[in-house]
Write a protein that holds these residues in place. Structure first.
Motif, short mmCIF file in Angstrom:
data_model
loop_
_atom_site.label_atom_id
_atom_site.label_comp_id
_atom_site.label_asym_id
_atom_site.label_seq_id
_atom_site.Cartn_x
_atom_site.Cartn_y
_atom_site.Cartn_z
N ASP A 197 -2.05 2.03 -7.55
CA ASP A 197 -2.86 1.27 -6.60
C ASP A 197 -2.03 0.72 -5.45
OD1 ASP A 197 -5.04 1.74 -8.26
OD2 ASP A 197 -4.79 -0.16 -9.34
N ILE A 198 -0.85 0.23 -5.78
CA ILE A 198 0.03 -0.33 -4.74
C ILE A 198 0.43 0.76 -3.75
CG2 ILE A 198 2.26 -1.44 -4.31
CD1 ILE A 198 0.21 -3.23 -5.72
N VAL A 199 0.75 1.94 -4.25
CA VAL A 199 1.14 3.05 -3.38
C VAL A 199 -0.01 3.43 -2.45
CG1 VAL A 199 1.65 5.53 -3.35
CG2 VAL A 199 2.96 3.99 -4.84
N GLU A 200 -1.23 3.47 -3.00
CA GLU A 200 -2.38 3.81 -2.17
C GLU A 200 -2.60 2.76 -1.08
OE1 GLU A 200 -5.69 4.28 -4.76
OE2 GLU A 200 -5.02 6.21 -5.57
N GLN A 201 -2.45 1.50 -1.43
CA GLN A 201 -2.62 0.43 -0.44
C GLN A 201 -1.58 0.53 0.67
OE1 GLN A 201 -2.44 -3.24 -2.62
NE2 GLN A 201 -4.15 -2.70 -3.96
N LYS A 202 -0.34 0.74 0.28
CA LYS A 202 0.75 0.79 1.26
C LYS A 202 0.67 2.03 2.13
CE LYS A 202 2.28 -3.07 -0.29
NZ LYS A 202 2.02 -4.31 0.46
N SER A 203 0.14 3.12 1.57
CA SER A 203 0.03 4.34 2.37
C SER A 203 -0.95 4.14 3.52
CB SER A 203 -0.40 5.52 1.49
OG SER A 203 -1.71 5.32 0.99
#
Length: 249
Positions: A183-189
């Motif tokens: 989830d964090i990776v998706e948000q940061k992307s």
């Protein structure tokens, strides 16, 4: 007190690299405690995937001497509170919270603390990360557990790392719904942010591969796990294992 015997208990992995670095850590610990005269008996075992299991380790350790089990685990979760505890009781050791219990221990078996949390792990993580820029957003990547005690221990290491780096560190997990790395990776992307991930995994294996794949989707940087085939077992880990053993003697 008779000379204690030492059982080192890892999680276990099917990764040949992971198996090799755990064995190397066990050998480094064995050399250290033997040189210091703490024990002459060290046996490596695992709670899952690999043999010998904990029951077999306890069978191999001499029953007429105190046995200390040191979990080669970064945080205390199910494997410590259930798997290790049940194996100790089955082998004749004390039952967990046995005050007032009908179970009477017939064998001196002691379970030491896990490797983390410990400030020395934060130091090692900072070394693994290397140089940072002002724009780098640092996260800690841990395996995650259904036991919140384990997750809280990982967050403590994240806080220690933040103190070491003098910058914010957000703790994320590869398993579980809360603060999940995916989830964090998706948000940061979506935000176009660059992530530098401190790899709070002990050895190469499934979770290390998963973290690398997730960070690769946004071009983030993932540090090497605490144990890596390219370098000897870190002194910090050897010292922590020895200290955990000595603490329960």
């Amino acid at each position: 007190m008779p000379t204690p015997a030492l059982g080192l208990i890892s999680h276990g992995t099917s990764s040949p690299e992971g198996q090799a670095v755990i064995t190397a850590l066990a050998e480094a610990v064995a050399a250290d405690v033997r040189q210091r005269g703490i024990t002459d008996t060290v046996v490596l075992g695992h709670v899952d995937v690999q043999a010998p299991d904990v029951a077999e380790v306890l069978r191999r350790l001499p029953a007429d001497r105190p046995s200390v089990l040191v979990p080669l685990l970064l945080s205390p979760g199910y494997h410590v509170h259930v798997d290790l505890a049940e194996a100790v009781t089955a082998a004749g050791g004390p039952a967990p919270d046995s005050a007032g219990s009908a179970h009477e221990a017939v064998r001196d078996i002691r379970v030491a603390g896990t490797l983390g949390p410990d400030p020395r792990l934060a130091e090692l993580l900072a070394q693994r990360i290397g140089a940072l820029t002002a724009d780098d957003e640092v996260i800690l990547v841990a395996a995650g557990s259904s036991d919140e005690r384990a997750n809280d221990a990982s967050r403590t290491v994240g806080d220690l790392l933040a103190e070491t780096l003098a910058r914010p560190v957000h703790t994320t997990f590869l398993a579980g719904d809360r603060d999940n790395l995916r989830d964090i990776v998706e948000q940061k992307s979506h935000l176009g942010r660059w992530l530098v991930a401190a790899n709070y995994l002990l050895a190469p294996g499934y979770f290390d591969d998963l973290a690398a794949r997730l960070l690769a989707t946004i071009g983030g940087r993932l540090s090497a796990p605490l144990l890596h085939p390219s370098s000897p077992a870190p002194r910090q880990l050897v010292d922590i294992v020895r200290d955990r053993m000595v603490a329960v003697l």
